[in-house]
Design a protein around this motif. Structure first.
Motif, PDB file in Angstrom:
ATOM      1  N   TRP A  52       0.839  -1.200   0.000  1.00  0.00           N
ATOM      2  CA  TRP A  52       0.000   0.000   0.000  1.00  0.00           C
ATOM      3  C   TRP A  52       0.869   1.244   0.000  1.00  0.00           C
ATOM      4  O   TRP A  52       1.927   1.278   0.625  1.00  0.00           O
ATOM      5  N   ALA A  53       0.410   2.252  -0.702  1.00  0.00           N
ATOM      6  CA  ALA A  53       1.100   3.542  -0.766  1.00  0.00           C
ATOM      7  C   ALA A  53       0.093   4.639  -0.443  1.00  0.00           C
ATOM      8  O   ALA A  53      -1.107   4.493  -0.688  1.00  0.00           O
ATOM      9  N   HIS A  54       0.587   5.746   0.097  1.00  0.00           N
ATOM     10  CA  HIS A  54      -0.285   6.894   0.376  1.00  0.00           C
ATOM     11  C   HIS A  54      -0.108   7.927  -0.721  1.00  0.00           C
ATOM     12  O   HIS A  54       0.946   8.021  -1.364  1.00  0.00           O
ATOM     13  N   SER A  55      -1.165   8.701  -0.948  1.00  0.00           N
ATOM     14  CA  SER A  55      -1.111   9.765  -1.941  1.00  0.00           C
ATOM     15  C   SER A  55      -2.040  10.893  -1.512  1.00  0.00           C
ATOM     16  O   SER A  55      -3.139  10.647  -1.014  1.00  0.00           O
ATOM     17  N   ASP A  56      -1.584  12.115  -1.714  1.00  0.00           N
ATOM     18  CA  ASP A  56      -2.456  13.274  -1.510  1.00  0.00           C
ATOM     19  C   ASP A  56      -2.669  14.020  -2.824  1.00  0.00           C
ATOM     20  O   ASP A  56      -3.138  15.146  -2.849  1.00  0.00           O
ATOM     21  N   THR A  57      -2.329  13.357  -3.950  1.00  0.00           N
ATOM     22  CA  THR A  57      -2.544  13.946  -5.264  1.00  0.00           C
ATOM     23  C   THR A  57      -4.032  13.856  -5.605  1.00  0.00           C
ATOM     24  O   THR A  57      -4.584  12.754  -5.636  1.00  0.00           O
ATOM     25  N   PRO A  58      -4.679  14.990  -5.855  1.00  0.00           N
ATOM     26  CA  PRO A  58      -6.096  14.934  -6.210  1.00  0.00           C
ATOM     27  C   PRO A  58      -6.312  14.117  -7.483  1.00  0.00           C
ATOM     28  O   PRO A  58      -5.607  14.290  -8.476  1.00  0.00           O
ATOM     29  N   LYS A  77      -1.147  -8.290  -4.421  1.00  0.00           N
ATOM     30  CA  LYS A  77      -1.793  -8.310  -3.103  1.00  0.00           C
ATOM     31  C   LYS A  77      -0.809  -8.781  -2.043  1.00  0.00           C
ATOM     32  O   LYS A  77      -0.167  -9.818  -2.201  1.00  0.00           O
ATOM     33  N   GLN A  78      -0.707  -8.007  -0.983  1.00  0.00           N
ATOM     34  CA  GLN A  78       0.105  -8.367   0.174  1.00  0.00           C
ATOM     35  C   GLN A  78      -0.712  -8.079   1.423  1.00  0.00           C
ATOM     36  O   GLN A  78      -1.421  -7.076   1.477  1.00  0.00           O
ATOM     37  N   PRO A  79      -0.613  -8.914   2.444  1.00  0.00           N
ATOM     38  CA  PRO A  79      -1.384  -8.661   3.664  1.00  0.00           C
ATOM     39  C   PRO A  79      -0.860  -7.439   4.418  1.00  0.00           C
ATOM     40  O   PRO A  79       0.300  -7.059   4.295  1.00  0.00           O
TER      41      PRO A  79
END
Length: 157
Positions: A52-58, A77-79
């Motif tokens: 999982w990655a985070h993003s604040d790009t609209p 997919k990774q847990p």
């Protein structure tokens, strides 16, 4: 005898109050994270966020449920590995609606599948809450989907 019973009742009451007071619900909205990057290990008390990655790009295809930051899965997919025992309530999802696109949770404890949540269709523009449907402790969450990961996740609770 009455004094001992009263003392024991007080001890039990204090134990019950302290045990329920220590449990609190935590909502990870990711809004203190900026840019686009892999989720840092240990964030929010979670040992490993998998791919999982985070993003604040609209992006109209990936609207956050709250604030400006959301999560997307990049790669296979990774847990999500908690590294501790937690009660997992659920998370919010939004994405490009496909009639066959379903998202659900598989919850694990000590390597064994203990619960599979209901399935939802992630839609736009609003988020849909996916409740885990399980009140027991888990140490690992698998976010499952039956097609491609064209959705985002927010408010991990």
């Amino acid at each position: 005898m009455k004094r001992e019973l009263l003392f024991l009742s007080c001890i039990v009451a204090l134990f019950l109050i302290s045990s329920t007071a220590s449990a609190q619900q935590v909502v990870l909205d990711f809004d203190d994270l900026t840019g686009f990057a892999p989720m840092p290990a240990g964030y929010g008390g979670i040992a490993d966020w998998g791919h999982w990655a985070h993003s604040d790009t609209p992006d109209p295809n990936y609207p956050p449920a709250s604030g400006a930051t959301y999560l997307v899965e990049v790669g296979s997919k990774q847990p999500i590995l908690f590294g501790a025992e937690y009660i997992f309530d659920g998370a919010s999802f939004a994405g490009q609606q496909l009639p066959f696109e379903k998202v659900w949770f598989e919850l694990y404890y000590q390597g064994s599948l203990v619960h599979t949540s209901d399935q939802i269709t992630a839609t736009l523009p609003n988020h849909t809450w996916l409740d885990s449907g399980y009140g027991g402790v888990v140490d690992e969450v698998h976010v499952m989907y039956n097609s491609v990961n064209i959705f985002c996740m927010d408010d991990f609770t």
